[in-house]
Write an enzyme that holds these catalytic residues in place. Structure first.
Site, short mmCIF file in Angstrom:
data_model
loop_
_atom_site.label_atom_id
_atom_site.label_comp_id
_atom_site.label_asym_id
_atom_site.label_seq_id
_atom_site.Cartn_x
_atom_site.Cartn_y
_atom_site.Cartn_z
N MET A 61 0.75 -1.25 0.30
CA MET A 61 0.14 -0.08 0.00
C MET A 61 1.30 0.81 -0.34
O MET A 61 0.25 2.18 0.05
CB MET A 61 -1.33 -0.31 1.03
CG MET A 61 -2.39 -0.09 0.90
SD MET A 61 -3.22 0.06 -0.80
CE MET A 61 -3.43 1.83 -0.01
N TYR A 62 2.29 1.47 0.32
CA TYR A 62 2.94 2.37 0.44
C TYR A 62 2.98 2.80 -1.41
O TYR A 62 3.36 2.32 -2.09
CB TYR A 62 4.43 1.96 0.58
CG TYR A 62 4.70 1.91 2.07
CD1 TYR A 62 3.69 2.10 2.71
CD2 TYR A 62 5.73 0.81 2.48
CE1 TYR A 62 3.34 1.47 4.48
CE2 TYR A 62 5.56 0.55 3.88
CZ TYR A 62 4.69 1.10 4.61
OH TYR A 62 4.82 0.38 6.03
N SER A 63 2.53 4.02 -1.40
CA SER A 63 2.37 4.77 -2.56
C SER A 63 1.55 4.11 -3.82
O SER A 63 2.05 3.91 -4.92
CB SER A 63 3.56 5.69 -2.95
OG SER A 63 4.28 6.40 -2.55
N GLU A 340 -0.11 3.81 7.56
CA GLU A 340 0.91 2.94 8.06
C GLU A 340 0.01 2.13 9.21
O GLU A 340 -0.51 2.29 9.92
CB GLU A 340 1.65 4.04 8.84
CG GLU A 340 2.78 2.57 9.13
CD GLU A 340 3.60 1.29 9.25
OE1 GLU A 340 3.60 0.21 9.30
OE2 GLU A 340 4.26 1.90 7.59
#
Length: 340
Positions: A61-63, A340
């Site tokens: 899911m980061y960016s 996060e």
């Protein structure tokens, strides 16, 4: 650089893990203006490898997957695949549709395949569930993770923030069925948030599980004076949610960090990270977006805080309500709430 086994496994990791949430694409996802693109990320990946860091943590899911793409392109420039330990995570929704998130068998198999495609790798070293999933039986999750390991798509599995009873239940389900168990816990631990010391950290120490906490510098709050701000601190909504309790106590802790840093002639970040090594943390997950970030982290391994200094840092702490561990079924999440 020091290297240790991650939990009960034979996997050797550096005592620092480079978190890769800051590397990706500002046009994708929720991260805002503080994410670095591929060219901006390259110097930090190189510096990390040259410093001896072999442990890198990202998530699907980061960016919205761009972080994995950047790491897949940059890591081969500086290290052989067998020399690095690459970790990624799944759980949070990648699209607003059924089965596009969570810890079901279908979702986890899709997530690992998608991550491997973005990373351009045949396997990840550590595949982690980003959160507990109330909507999926833990038996289904643990068997799926076991089968992912047996299929060669991941070498080991880990978990991230959840209640200690949930983690203990997952481990027992795996043990009872002869399935792969978690070797690591990526939880929320720092001088401003120590609630994990009540149950999760003692559980992990007792069971030999590796601790690789996220936000070891409290979203950078421990690396600067109380009144200093950054682009991220002004735009990171989740960070504001994490640290809005007991602000007077937090300020006193930050002042203590600053005082000890001045006495020792080191940065605040070095002091804040050195506390983790004094507390038996395996490898805090650091962020690096500016010159000096990695050097300050490396210096923390050799600082060696005294018992008196640890007591000074911990004395102002006031207990807080737990944050960052909520388990919410992905179907109830929206992409704007992903964090996060």
């Amino acid at each position: 650089m020091e290297y240790v086994n991650l939990g009960p496994s034979g996997l050797k990791v550096s005592r620092l893990c480079l978190g890769c949430m800051s590397y990706g694409d500002t046009t994708r996802g929720w991260h805002g203006d503080w994410v670095l693109d591929e060219s901006q990320s390259r110097p930090f990946i190189r510096e990390a490898v040259e410093a001896g860091i072999n442990f890198f943590d990202t998530a699907n899911m980061y960016s919205m997957g761009a972080s994995e793409e950047v790491m897949g392109k940059l890591l081969p420039e500086f290290a052989r695949r067998d020399e690095i330990v690459l970790a990624t995570k799944a759980f949070l929704p990648w699209r607003q549709a059924p089965n596009t998130g969570g810890n079901s068998r279908k979702s986890l198999f899709q997530a690992i395949d998608d991550s491997l495609a973005r990373l351009e790798m045949d396997y990840v070293d550590l595949f982690q569930i980003h959160r507990w999933d109330d909507a999926t039986p833990i038996e289904e999750t643990m068997e799926a993770l076991h089968d992912i390991v047996k299929a060669g798509k991941a070498r080991y599995i880990g978990a991230s923030s959840m209640a200690a009873w949930q983690f203990a239940k997952a481990q027992e389900v795996a043990r009872a069925n002869g399935w792969t168990r978690f070797i690591s816990m990526q939880n929320h631990v720092n001088l401003l948030y120590r609630e994990e010391e009540r149950e999760m950290i003692p559980l992990c120490h007792d069971q030999g599980v590796g601790l690789i906490p996220w936000s070891p510098l409290a979203r950078g709050k421990l690396a600067r004076a109380w009144d200093e701000t950054t682009v991220r601190s002004e735009t990171d909504g989740f960070g504001k949610l994490l640290y809005r309790q007991q602000e007077d106590a937090d300020r006193a802790i930050i002042d203590a960090v600053g005082a000890i840093a001045a006495e020792r002639g080191v940065s605040r970040a070095t002091v804040g990270l050195a506390w983790h090594f004094a507390k038996g943390i395996t490898a805090p997950i650091i962020g690096a977006t500016k010159e000096g970030h990695i050097a300050a982290a490396v210096a923390a391994m050799d600082l060696g805080l005294t018992d008196e200094e640890v007591a000074r840092l911990e004395a102002p702490y006031v207990p807080k309500n737990p944050v960052g561990i909520a388990s919410t079924a992905p179907r109830n999440w929206t992409l704007s709430r992903v964090h996060e």
